[in-house]
Design a protein around this motif. Structure first.
Motif, short mmCIF file in Angstrom:
data_model
loop_
_atom_site.label_atom_id
_atom_site.label_comp_id
_atom_site.label_asym_id
_atom_site.label_seq_id
_atom_site.Cartn_x
_atom_site.Cartn_y
_atom_site.Cartn_z
N ASN A 77 0.86 -1.13 0.06
CA ASN A 77 0.10 0.08 0.03
C ASN A 77 1.06 1.22 0.00
O ASN A 77 0.57 2.48 0.59
CB ASN A 77 -1.00 -0.10 1.16
N ALA A 78 2.12 1.24 -0.59
CA ALA A 78 2.95 2.14 -0.65
C ALA A 78 2.76 3.25 -1.80
O ALA A 78 2.59 3.02 -2.87
CB ALA A 78 4.29 2.01 -0.54
N VAL A 79 2.81 4.50 -1.43
CA VAL A 79 2.85 5.74 -2.58
C VAL A 79 4.24 5.71 -2.75
O VAL A 79 5.15 5.86 -1.89
CB VAL A 79 2.22 7.03 -2.07
N VAL A 80 4.59 5.58 -4.09
CA VAL A 80 6.08 5.73 -4.53
C VAL A 80 6.44 6.92 -5.13
O VAL A 80 5.55 7.52 -6.07
CB VAL A 80 6.41 4.45 -5.62
N ILE A 81 7.63 7.29 -4.70
CA ILE A 81 7.95 8.50 -5.31
C ILE A 81 9.35 8.48 -5.89
O ILE A 81 10.36 8.30 -5.01
CB ILE A 81 7.93 10.03 -4.42
N ASP A 82 9.61 8.71 -7.22
CA ASP A 82 10.90 8.60 -7.72
C ASP A 82 11.78 9.95 -7.76
O ASP A 82 11.27 11.07 -8.15
CB ASP A 82 10.69 8.17 -9.36
N LEU A 83 12.76 9.78 -7.04
CA LEU A 83 13.71 10.89 -6.86
C LEU A 83 14.92 10.75 -7.69
O LEU A 83 15.99 11.10 -7.08
CB LEU A 83 14.01 10.98 -5.39
N LYS A 84 14.78 10.20 -8.67
CA LYS A 84 16.12 10.02 -9.61
C LYS A 84 16.63 11.12 -9.87
O LYS A 84 16.06 12.16 -10.41
CB LYS A 84 15.79 9.10 -10.77
#
Length: 992
Positions: A77-84
């Protein structure tokens, strides 16, 4: 704003709010609980200074960090944020602030002369308010919070900036999405102190910094006495103080000498104060290092002075210029000294200035890793919150920064500051940075376009050839709109272009010309600077990265020495030697100085490798001793009570006072720094050798104990209309002395009883007087009071050591001789106030002729440099023999200060405190060519000439540097004259 990021922040905020209010009733629907995680992936993580995780992940939930690492498992149930491509750092911690806690305003009309506390049930002094709880007055300041958040801060340690003991602070998270309960990390974060009085009280004591120092010293004794159950009535302030002793103890100072004063208090009380420094620790970094204290440092480096006008430039002293030049080295000096310190914004006009100050500090040697520690892990450690703040680790608060690159790099952008898992966007990371220079081709013409601050508030310059055109820019949602006028200055028509930007080197789009026709255009980013330009740029950057810093001197002001004077082996040849001993004045005699002592006196002494000084035709004397001086002090009087026996002049010695150097130039080697005459029982003296450039401890002779008493108009407050403090009459002064000495006897009896007793620093001092362990120098004028004080002393079986001033000493000289008291007077002062009307210039001669140990003192910074001439006046007024007259400013004051076993005469084995005079020492033409203290040359006439030239050279160099700053467009401050306050007996200090 990135919709995915916004969704993550919103979901977390809902979760956080509901979790915090789980017991609230639900009146608007079905109660739900959101337990989502937020996972940040592909970031360059910096969990702590010196540690980096490439392509790392961090998982947060409920405002806390769940896990950090190279590979973190993604919950379902995670909200994923890409910080590449982005970096993540812990948010900063502000350790010293008044955020959200208003300082009380001082009552109108200023302070009244109140001598008793206004509160019952609390400590006897109103300026001790240890019961203050910052939370009671806390009101979250959204505007100030926004400024701190945008500067990178996630938590702030705040308190009420009022009083000497200020009570406890609170530690607050700068979470815009929470409420007060959510934001409070700690409701008792630290206990705070200062030397400043409370605006809530008009109580007079303390009126000086030495009084505030003494009050704190006594406060901790009383707190210990109270904690042991020795007080029957409750004291809410002491209870709070003791309850808060397990917290960090933060003490606010206003500069280097407050640092040292606080460190001394820490040693004496056993309280490990964290010192809020003044930013000038670099001036005496070895002494600061020796404190071993932990510090909170400001980084508020001052602007250059505007010295374009040479007449205005003359107002700026060398010390002011040196401070401007050397201040940016302070964090690096503290780093080199191995001291632990946090950084604070408290002295800055706004937190946003901090990054510019840090970038300047980096150029002067501060490492970026140390700076990051000082903003994260160090404040966390000092506050005892290392598990919760300052680093990215499991169970810590989710306080972190998202940046475009390494934190302190010039072009790095701070995008977001997450506090307790709440996203706070500072700059949209999706906005492409289009700063740079472009060639715009349109309708057969080419324009030069320069864009700056595109990710903030974009600005643009458009040129056609050398002509600057009117222009306007709008940059939003990836679209660039640009308008500019025609080259014809009379035309007010605009050309308008619009394009969607990308990271390509050339864009194209639609243009609408002034006549309304539509065409296309191209906008090409220009190549980097040419090799020649790049080389010039590198040279400029190199110059900027290697700033010139003036070397420190001892002390670090005009006439400071490159090195501290050291003991030398010196042989004076063929001098006229004034020994002040039975052998009298010796002609054509040699004196050998070795290991700080007078090693030999005689004719034709062998040099034995000594530095030889030809003293033919010159006079060598012992150094002048001023029994009554007020130079080298930050304050003189503690007049808040009728007795201030507990205060110490040593606590307010100013070793950088230029009057020390001037006294040395007048042959003065030793002074008694006396308290003023604001009250009958003044403070403890500091007997000092004037070792220019040395530390306070190296100057002050701790084994010589004196105290100032005072009689006359000042102590009964004749001249300033006070009617609220006892005593008001001369008979009241007598009664006060009797009362205090009786109390001291009773205190000593209790102290010696073997039973527990409350240590009272005031009474301890008076007991020393009764036991002849401390000696009185009493300010005096008229015969009746002189008689009175001698009788009081005799009643309590001790003797007055010295009457200073004593302008009616000639009337009671026989009684003085019988009592055994010395008289230190002026040569010819008279009629400057009513009780001096009977002064005569024969006073010194008459006292001496009656067998009174007699001396001439200055009580004045100007006269102190001419005491050799003041001694000569006693030859004119009373016919005192020349050798005896010279003793009035050398051997006799040495006897008064109980120093005659080590100084005051030229005798083998005594300290080599010597002056080489150009001619007869009591002549108005006599010049001190060399002044030695313990065999080290602290004044040299030839060196003085070189120093004068060096001062001008330094000022010229620094002025050039300041002008260069102004020419670069850097901000300057107006030239201002540094005013020196001369202190005397009745100078009163006003505490904030």
């Amino acid at each position: 704003m990135n919709k995915k990021l916004f969704l993550a922040g919103w979901l977390f905020l809902m979760c956080f709010t509901l979790a915090a209010q789980e017991y609230f009733p639900v009146n608007d629907g079905v109660k739900t609980v959101n337990s989502n995680y937020t996972l940040f992936k592909n970031a360059t993580l910096h969990p702590a200074p010196g540690k980096t995780i490439n392509n790392g992940s961090m998982l947060i939930k409920d405002g806390k960090i769940v896990s950090v690492g190279k590979s973190v498992k993604e919950p379902a149930n995670a909200v994923v944020i890409d910080l590449k491509g982005k970096h993540v750092y812990p948010s900063f911690i502000e350790m010293y602030s008044s955020f959200g806690v208003k300082k009380p305003e001082r009552s109108s009309g200023g302070r009244s002369g109140e001598y008793e506390a206004s509160r019952s049930g609390y400590y006897w002094n109103d300026h001790v308010r240890a019961e203050t709880d910052a939370l009671a007055d806390f009101d979250y300041d959204s505007k100030a919070a926004k400024e701190l958040v945008e500067a990178g801060f996630g938590a702030v340690n705040t308190h009420k900036v009022d009083a000497i003991a200020r009570g406890n602070g609170i530690l607050v998270a700068l979470n815009t999405g929470g409420n007060t309960a959510d934001r409070l990390i700690d409701t008792k974060s630290a206990q705070f102190f200062s030397f400043d009085k409370s605006n809530l009280s008009g109580q007079a004591y303390p009126s000086s910094k030495m009084g505030a120092t003494a009050l704190i010293r006594q406060l901790f004794e009383d707190a210990d006495w109270y904690a042991k159950g020795n007080v029957e009535t409750r004291d809410l302030a002491l209870e709070a103080l003791n309850a808060n002793m397990s917290l960090p103890q933060i003490f606010y100072g206003e500069g280097l000498y407050d640092d040292l004063r606080i460190a001394s208090l820490s040693k004496e009380t056993g309280v490990p104060f964290i010192i809020v420094g003044g930013g000038d620790e670099y001036k005496r970094i070895d002494e600061v290092k020796a404190t071993g204290a932990q510090y909170i440092l400001p980084v508020n480096f001052q602007d250059a002075y505007d010295v374009e006008d040479p007449y205005q430039a003359d107002y700026v002293s060398l010390s002011q210029m040196l401070e401007w030049n050397q201040e940016p080295t302070n964090p690096a000096k503290m780093q080199e000294a191995g001291l632990t310190f946090a950084l604070t914004t408290h002295s800055l006009k706004s937190p946003e200035k901090m990054m510019d100050m840090l970038k300047k500090a980096f150029k002067y040697g501060l490492s970026k890793e140390t700076a990051l520690e000082a903003l994260t892990t160090v404040p966390a450690q000092l506050l005892g919150k290392s598990d919760e703040l300052g680093s990215l680790k499991e169970n810590a608060w989710a306080n972190f920064l998202v940046t475009s690159g390494e934190l302190f790099e010039e072009d790095t952008i701070l995008y977001e500051n997450w506090v307790q898992g709440n996203q706070q966007v500072i700059k949209d990371s999706n906005v492409l940075d289009i700063d740079g220079s472009y060639a715009l081709s349109l309708g057969g013409s080419t324009y030069d376009v320069s864009i700056s601050k595109s990710t903030e508030k974009p600005s643009v310059t458009v040129k056609s050839g050398d002509t600057k055109l009117g222009s306007k820019i709008n940059y939003d949602n990836g679209w660039l709109n640009l308008m500019f006028t025609a080259k014809d200055a009379e035309s007010k028509d605009f050309t308008r272009v619009v394009t969607q930007v990308s990271d390509a080197q050339m864009w194209s789009g639609k243009a609408i010309q002034p006549n309304g026709s539509e065409t296309s255009f191209t906008m090409t980013k220009k190549e980097a600077d040419t090799a020649e330009d790049e080389e010039d740029k590198e040279d400029d950057e190199k110059e900027a990265d290697e700033p010139f810093v003036m070397p420190l001197t001892y002390p670090n002001i005009a006439y400071g020495y490159d090195e501290k004077p050291k003991q030398e082996t010196i042989l004076f040849k063929n001098a006229t030697v004034w020994t002040n001993e039975d052998v009298g004045i010796l002609e054509e005699t040699d004196v050998l100085v070795k290991n700080g002592k007078i090693a030999a006196i005689g004719k034709n002494l062998s040099s034995g490798g000594a530095k030889v000084i030809d003293a033919t035709g010159k006079h060598l004397t012992s150094g002048i001793i001023d029994e009554h001086s007020h130079i080298a002090a930050f304050s003189i009087n503690e007049g808040g009570q009728n007795s201030s026996a507990e205060v110490r002049m040593k606590d307010v010695v100013n070793p950088d006072d230029i009057d020390i150097y001037r006294d040395l130039a007048g042959g003065v080697t030793t002074i008694q720094l006396l308290h003023g005459s604001a009250n009958p029982i003044g403070g403890q003296s500091a007997v000092m050798k004037l070792k220019w450039g040395s530390s306070i401890d190296e100057m002050v002779l701790d084994d010589t104990k004196f105290i100032k008493f005072a009689l006359g108009e000042n102590v009964k407050q004749s001249n300033w209309g006070s009617y609220s403090r006892f005593p008001q009459t001369r008979m009241g002064v007598q009664q006060m002395y009797t009362d205090y000495f009786q109390r001291a006897r009773e205190y000593e009896k209790a102290k010696n009883s073997g039973e527990p007793y409350r240590k009272d620093y005031e009474m301890e001092t008076l007991v020393e007087i009764l036991n002849a362990d401390r000696f009185i120098s009493s300010h005096s004028y008229v015969q009746s009071e002189i008689n009175m004080l001698m009788k009081v002393a005799e009643d309590f079986d001790f003797r007055i050591n010295t009457f200073t001033h004593i302008l009616e000493g000639y009337k009671v000289a026989d009684k003085m001789a019988e009592h055994g008291v010395a008289g230190s007077t002026f040569s010819d002062w008279w009629a400057y106030k009513y009780e001096v009307n009977d002064a005569i210039p024969y006073n010194a001669a008459i006292m001496w002729s009656e067998g009174v140990l007699t001396g001439i003192n200055s009580d004045d910074a100007e006269m102190s440099r001419r005491l050799n001439q003041e001694a000569a006046k006693t030859m004119k007024y009373g016919g005192v023999p020349e050798e005896e007259a010279w003793k009035f400013v050398t051997l006799n004051p040495a006897k008064m200060l109980h120093l005659d076993d080590r100084t005051g005469s030229i005798k083998e084995g005594k300290d080599a405190d010597l002056v080489l005079w150009s001619t007869y020492p009591m002549s108005v033409s006599a010049i001190a060519e060399k002044t030695l203290i313990e065999g080290a040359v602290y004044f040299d006439l030839e060196k003085d000439k070189a120093l004068r030239k060096s001062i001008q050279e330094k000022k010229n160099k620094l002025s050039t540097m300041m002008l260069r700053d102004k020419n670069k467009g850097l901000k300057t401050q107006p030239a201002k004259k540094e005013e020196k306050q001369r202190l005397d007996c009745d100078t009163l200090e006003t505490l904030n």
